[in-house]
Design an enzyme around this catalytic site. Structure first.
Site, PDB file in Angstrom:
ATOM      1  N   SER A   1       0.967  -1.220  -0.151  1.00 28.89           N
ATOM      2  CA  SER A   1      -0.316   0.349  -0.283  1.00 28.89           C
ATOM      3  C   SER A   1       0.887   1.251   0.381  1.00 28.89           C
ATOM      4  CB  SER A   1      -1.131   0.527   1.150  1.00 28.89           C
ATOM      5  OG  SER A   1      -0.625   0.078   2.301  1.00 28.89           O
TER       6      SER A   1
ATOM      7  N   HIS B   1      -2.263  -8.822   1.562  1.00 26.28           N
ATOM      8  CA  HIS B   1      -1.602  -7.897   2.766  1.00 26.28           C
ATOM      9  C   HIS B   1      -3.050  -7.441   3.736  1.00 26.28           C
ATOM     10  CE1 HIS B   1       0.215  -3.804   3.633  1.00 26.28           C
ATOM     11  NE2 HIS B   1       0.108  -3.722   2.074  1.00 26.28           N
TER      12      HIS B   1
ATOM     13  N   HIS C   1       5.991 -12.991   7.495  1.00 23.55           N
ATOM     14  CA  HIS C   1       5.984 -11.813   6.984  1.00 23.55           C
ATOM     15  C   HIS C   1       6.659 -11.643   5.703  1.00 23.55           C
ATOM     16  CE1 HIS C   1       6.546  -7.660   6.849  1.00 23.55           C
ATOM     17  NE2 HIS C   1       5.246  -7.107   7.203  1.00 23.55           N
TER      18      HIS C   1
ATOM     19  N   ARG D   1       3.444  -5.031  16.240  1.00 26.39           N
ATOM     20  CA  ARG D   1       1.869  -4.524  16.469  1.00 26.39           C
ATOM     21  C   ARG D   1       0.941  -5.197  16.738  1.00 26.39           C
ATOM     22  NH1 ARG D   1       2.196  -3.299  10.380  1.00 26.39           N
ATOM     23  NH2 ARG D   1       1.966  -5.581  10.140  1.00 26.39           N
TER      24      ARG D   1
ATOM     25  N   ASP E   1      -2.540  -8.776  11.558  1.00 27.68           N
ATOM     26  CA  ASP E   1      -3.785  -8.682  10.776  1.00 27.68           C
ATOM     27  C   ASP E   1      -4.284 -10.459  11.938  1.00 27.68           C
ATOM     28  OD1 ASP E   1      -3.913  -7.400   9.161  1.00 27.68           O
ATOM     29  OD2 ASP E   1      -2.411  -7.949   8.003  1.00 27.68           O
TER      30      ASP E   1
HETATM   31  N1  NMX Z   1       1.564 -19.739   5.160  1.00 24.52           N
HETATM   32  C1  NMX Z   1       1.545 -20.374   4.050  1.00 24.52           C
HETATM   33  N2  NMX Z   1       1.989 -20.844   3.797  1.00 24.52           N
HETATM   34  C2  NMX Z   1       3.279 -19.468   3.939  1.00 24.52           C
HETATM   35  C3  NMX Z   1       3.122 -18.933   4.738  1.00 24.52           C
HETATM   36  C4  NMX Z   1       1.576 -18.739   5.588  1.00 24.52           C
HETATM   37  N3  NMX Z   1       0.923 -18.042   6.635  1.00 24.52           N
HETATM   38  N4  NMX Z   1       3.990 -17.843   4.787  1.00 24.52           N
HETATM   39  C5  NMX Z   1       4.926 -17.603   3.618  1.00 24.52           C
HETATM   40  N5  NMX Z   1       4.045 -19.014   3.306  1.00 24.52           N
HETATM   41  C6  NMX Z   1       5.333 -19.411   2.435  1.00 24.52           C
HETATM   42  C7  NMX Z   1       4.678 -18.570   0.782  1.00 24.52           C
HETATM   43  O1  NMX Z   1       3.223 -18.597   0.422  1.00 24.52           O
HETATM   44  C8  NMX Z   1       6.164 -18.677   0.157  1.00 24.52           C
HETATM   45  O2  NMX Z   1       5.121 -20.323  -1.435  1.00 24.52           O
HETATM   46  P1  NMX Z   1       5.820 -20.459  -2.183  1.00 24.52           P
HETATM   47  O3  NMX Z   1       7.327 -21.050  -2.730  1.00 24.52           O
HETATM   48  O4  NMX Z   1       4.982 -21.878  -2.462  1.00 24.52           O
HETATM   49  O5  NMX Z   1       5.140 -19.915  -3.115  1.00 24.52           O
HETATM   50  C9  NMX Z   1       7.274 -19.785   1.043  1.00 24.52           C
HETATM   51  O6  NMX Z   1       6.276 -19.553   2.287  1.00 24.52           O
HETATM   52  C10 NMX Z   1       8.062 -18.299   1.321  1.00 24.52           C
HETATM   53  O7  NMX Z   1       7.264 -17.825   2.044  1.00 24.52           O
HETATM   54  P2  NMX Z   1       8.489 -16.265   3.212  1.00 24.52           P
HETATM   55  O8  NMX Z   1       9.605 -16.141   1.808  1.00 24.52           O
HETATM   56  O9  NMX Z   1       8.506 -16.943   3.880  1.00 24.52           O
HETATM   57  O10 NMX Z   1       7.372 -15.069   2.624  1.00 24.52           O
HETATM   58  P3  NMX Z   1       6.910 -14.203   1.361  1.00 24.52           P
HETATM   59  O11 NMX Z   1       7.505 -12.678   1.095  1.00 24.52           O
HETATM   60  O12 NMX Z   1       6.989 -14.736   0.160  1.00 24.52           O
HETATM   61  O13 NMX Z   1       5.611 -13.771   1.635  1.00 24.52           O
HETATM   62  C11 NMX Z   1       3.889 -13.377   3.023  1.00 24.52           C
HETATM   63  C12 NMX Z   1       5.271 -12.918   2.936  1.00 24.52           C
HETATM   64  C13 NMX Z   1       3.236 -12.249   3.929  1.00 24.52           C
HETATM   65  C14 NMX Z   1       2.814 -12.903   2.113  1.00 24.52           C
HETATM   66  C15 NMX Z   1       2.957 -13.948   3.596  1.00 24.52           C
HETATM   67  O14 NMX Z   1       3.780 -15.039   4.688  1.00 24.52           O
HETATM   68  C16 NMX Z   1       1.962 -14.996   4.056  1.00 24.52           C
HETATM   69  O15 NMX Z   1       1.335 -15.216   2.880  1.00 24.52           O
HETATM   70  N6  NMX Z   1       1.525 -15.102   5.100  1.00 24.52           N
HETATM   71  C17 NMX Z   1      -0.584 -15.155   5.012  1.00 24.52           C
HETATM   72  C18 NMX Z   1      -1.168 -14.018   4.926  1.00 24.52           C
HETATM   73  C19 NMX Z   1      -0.751 -12.893   5.597  1.00 24.52           C
HETATM   74  O16 NMX Z   1      -0.880 -12.649   7.030  1.00 24.52           O
HETATM   75  N7  NMX Z   1      -0.709 -11.553   5.064  1.00 24.52           N
HETATM   76  C20 NMX Z   1      -0.430 -10.629   5.727  1.00 24.52           C
HETATM   77  C21 NMX Z   1       0.622  -9.563   6.455  1.00 24.52           C
HETATM   78  C22 NMX Z   1       0.758  -8.704   7.058  1.00 24.52           C
HETATM   79  N8  NMX Z   1       0.040  -7.848   6.173  1.00 24.52           N
HETATM   80  O17 NMX Z   1      -0.972  -7.122   6.907  1.00 24.52           O
HETATM   81  O18 NMX Z   1       0.395  -7.038   5.083  1.00 24.52           O
HETATM   82  C1  MLT Z   2       2.251  -3.921   6.439  1.00 24.68           C
HETATM   83  O1  MLT Z   2       1.811  -4.085   7.978  1.00 24.68           O
HETATM   84  O2  MLT Z   2       2.049  -3.155   4.927  1.00 24.68           O
HETATM   85  C2  MLT Z   2       2.281  -5.361   6.116  1.00 24.68           C
HETATM   86  O3  MLT Z   2       3.248  -6.149   7.732  1.00 24.68           O
HETATM   87  C3  MLT Z   2       2.793  -6.517   4.865  1.00 24.68           C
HETATM   88  C4  MLT Z   2       4.253  -4.928   4.802  1.00 24.68           C
HETATM   89  O4  MLT Z   2       4.749  -4.734   5.577  1.00 24.68           O
HETATM   90  O5  MLT Z   2       4.702  -5.576   4.313  1.00 24.68           O
END
Ligand code: NMX
Ligand code: MLT
Length: 441
Positions: A241, A271, A318, A327, A373
């Site tokens: 964002s 996100h 994350h 947070r 979240d």
């Molecule tokens: N559950 C299942 N798989 C996960 C999770 C999770 N919570 N977190 C990471 N992975 C997987 C990810 O999908 C990736 O799989 P692949 O290689 O098959 O594509 C692998 O682990 C490596 O990911 P990372 O390098 O650890 O994380 P990345 O930086 O790519 O992604 C998020 C970060 C936040 C997108 C990921 O952790 C996620 O999808 N979390 C769940 C959604 C979430 O809670 N998002 C909110 C973030 C905070 N916000 O407010 O924005």
């Molecule tokens: C945020 O608050 O924007 C989320 O934790 C995602 C991020 O920092 O990449």
């Protein structure tokens, strides 16, 4: 308003001069190397943006102008008898770079009250959507409809010198922040409360008034809104964002256009939409297990099932953080103080025990810990706000504080159009064979 703008101008001029010197002396210093994997995998770890308002440390979490969340809770002004920081104070800190006095915060509260008028056509634009539309869709439409009020776009069309850009960007940003709570509350009451709208209360602070217009008069809900609006406001510049708002703003799109773009990014489930996904996931788990209070063993099995279905566990992981998000911790402390016996809140704490060991056992997941979240929805449900599709709108109202403070800085520092180089895999293959170069000029 004049005082805040003057102080911002003074700070920005000092910073701009400083940056000029830094670039003169160090502009050609190398800050790192980029691997091919980084280019293909979401640019993780590439430093490529300047954002003055906050800085994220993978171990410690977010600091706003150097202050951690517990420090903000201690040092920022509060309402009489309250214990959570006023988000107006954080906004001042992000914008000016100094802790505000009580008077500074009172000035911002009353400035936002004065500028909060939302024209009728904005409500009409929202009403043109089916009531079933997702609240984030309605929110973005509301922000876009407000764009008719942009001073920047009017002045630009009339002809404006570059040195004056920041001033109308600043005015638009203040107007927009002032108007967002009304737009958000309108959407909530329209969709979930039979369109019985509540007039603003001009005596309340920005977050307290949002709680009031949403229809929640409990003082501890107002305290929750103050905390919520503070901790969600900023997470340095690279998150979707913030980065989107900055990128779109770099084309000199006005703050309304830029924020709407950023909010479309916040609406993605990886996100900001994750806050609704968390509660949805917990509700589904409770229904499937036919219990309000699943045990840790039951949660562990449910997490494994979620993963085996190829889904993510929402609220965990994350892109930058490698420890529990402070947070999350701040919200857990709020829960312990205000609702320690709430079964849903306790389930969030049990999930916190159950999930990390499962995620730790999967080598590919870099961060097994909860993010912001994972906790927020349960606190809202406690006060009766069960309509989880609305949660990301609250995140968005708060996020506007950080990304718009940053946008003011972008224009005050005259940051240019953002335009990184992209490559094709065809070119990458040539580069590997020493037949081509992938670096941009
Ligand atoms: N559950 C299942 N798989 C996960 C999770 C999770 N919570 N977190 C990471 N992975 C997987 C990810 O999908 C990736 O799989 P692949 O290689 O098959 O594509 C692998 O682990 C490596 O990911 P990372 O390098 O650890 O994380 P990345 O930086 O790519 O992604 C998020 C970060 C936040 C997108 C990921 O952790 C996620 O999808 N979390 C769940 C959604 C979430 O809670 N998002 C909110 C973030 C905070 N916000 O407010 O924005
Ligand atoms: C945020 O608050 O924007 C989320 O934790 C995602 C991020 O920092 O990449």
């Amino acid at each position: 308003m004049g005082v805040l703008k003057d102080r911002f101008k003074e700070k920005a001029e000092i910073s701009a001069a400083e940056i000029k010197h830094i670039l003169k002396d160090h502009g050609n210093d190398k800050v790192g190397e980029v691997t091919l994997s980084q280019i293909y995998q979401g640019m993780r770890g590439i430093t490529g943006i300047v954002s003055e308002t906050s800085l994220l440390d993978s171990q410690e979490g977010i600091r706003f102008r150097g202050y951690s969340i517990p420090e903000l809770q201690e040092k920022l002004p509060k309402v009489d008898g309250g214990s959570e920081p006023l988000p107006e104070g954080l906004f001042f800190l992000m914008l000016i770079g100094e802790l505000p006095t009580d008077e500074d915060v009172a000035d911002i509260s009353s400035m936002l009250q004065r500028r909060s008028h939302v024209p009728n056509h904005v409500f009409a634009a929202i009403e043109a959507l089916p009531v079933t539309s997702h609240p984030m869709t309605q929110f973005v439409v509301g922000i876009m409809a407000l764009q008719t009020e942009s001073n920047f776009s009017k002045k630009y069309a009339a002809g404006m010198a570059k040195k004056d850009y920041w001033e109308s960007m600043f005015d638009d940003s203040m107007d927009l922040i002032a108007r967002l709570p009304r737009v958000a509350a309108y959407i909530y009451r329209r969709k979930y409360k039979n369109a019985e709208h509540i007039h603003p209360n001009g005596l309340l602070d920005w977050a307290g008034n949002l709680a009031h217009m949403l229809g929640y008069e409990d003082e501890s809900f107002k305290e929750l809104m103050r905390l919520y609006m503070t901790i969600h406001a900023d997470h340095e510049g690279g998150n979707v964002s913030a980065h989107t708002t900055h990128l779109v703003g770099s084309a000199l799109s006005d703050p309304y256009l830029s924020l709407a773009a950023g909010m479309n990014g916040l609406a993605g489930p990886l996100h900001g939409l994750a806050n609704q996904e968390v509660i949805k996931w917990i509700f589904e788990m409770r229904e499937e297990l036919k219990t309000e209070s699943p045990t840790q063993e039951q949660i562990t099995e449910y997490v494994k099932k979620t993963l085996s279905e190829g889904k993510v566990v929402p609220g965990y992981g994350h892109a930058v953080l490698r420890k529990t998000d402070p947070r999350f911790t701040a919200q857990m402390e709020f829960g312990k103080k205000h609702m320690p016996d709430d079964p849903l809140v306790q389930t969030v704490w049990n999930i916190y025990e159950a999930v990390p060991p499962v995620l730790q056992s999967m080598a590919k997941i870099k961060n097994p810990w909860p993010n912001v979240d994972a906790h927020s929805g349960a606190l809202l449900v406690h006060y009766g706000m069960v309509e989880y599709e609305f949660y990301t709108v609250l995140f968005g109202v708060s996020r506007a504080l950080g990304v718009l403070a940053s946008l003011c800085w972008d224009r005050a520092l005259s940051l240019p159009l953002e335009r990184p180089k992209s490559v094709t895999t065809e070119l990458v293959k040539k580069w590997i064979n020493n037949e081509g170069e992938i670096w941009g000029d």
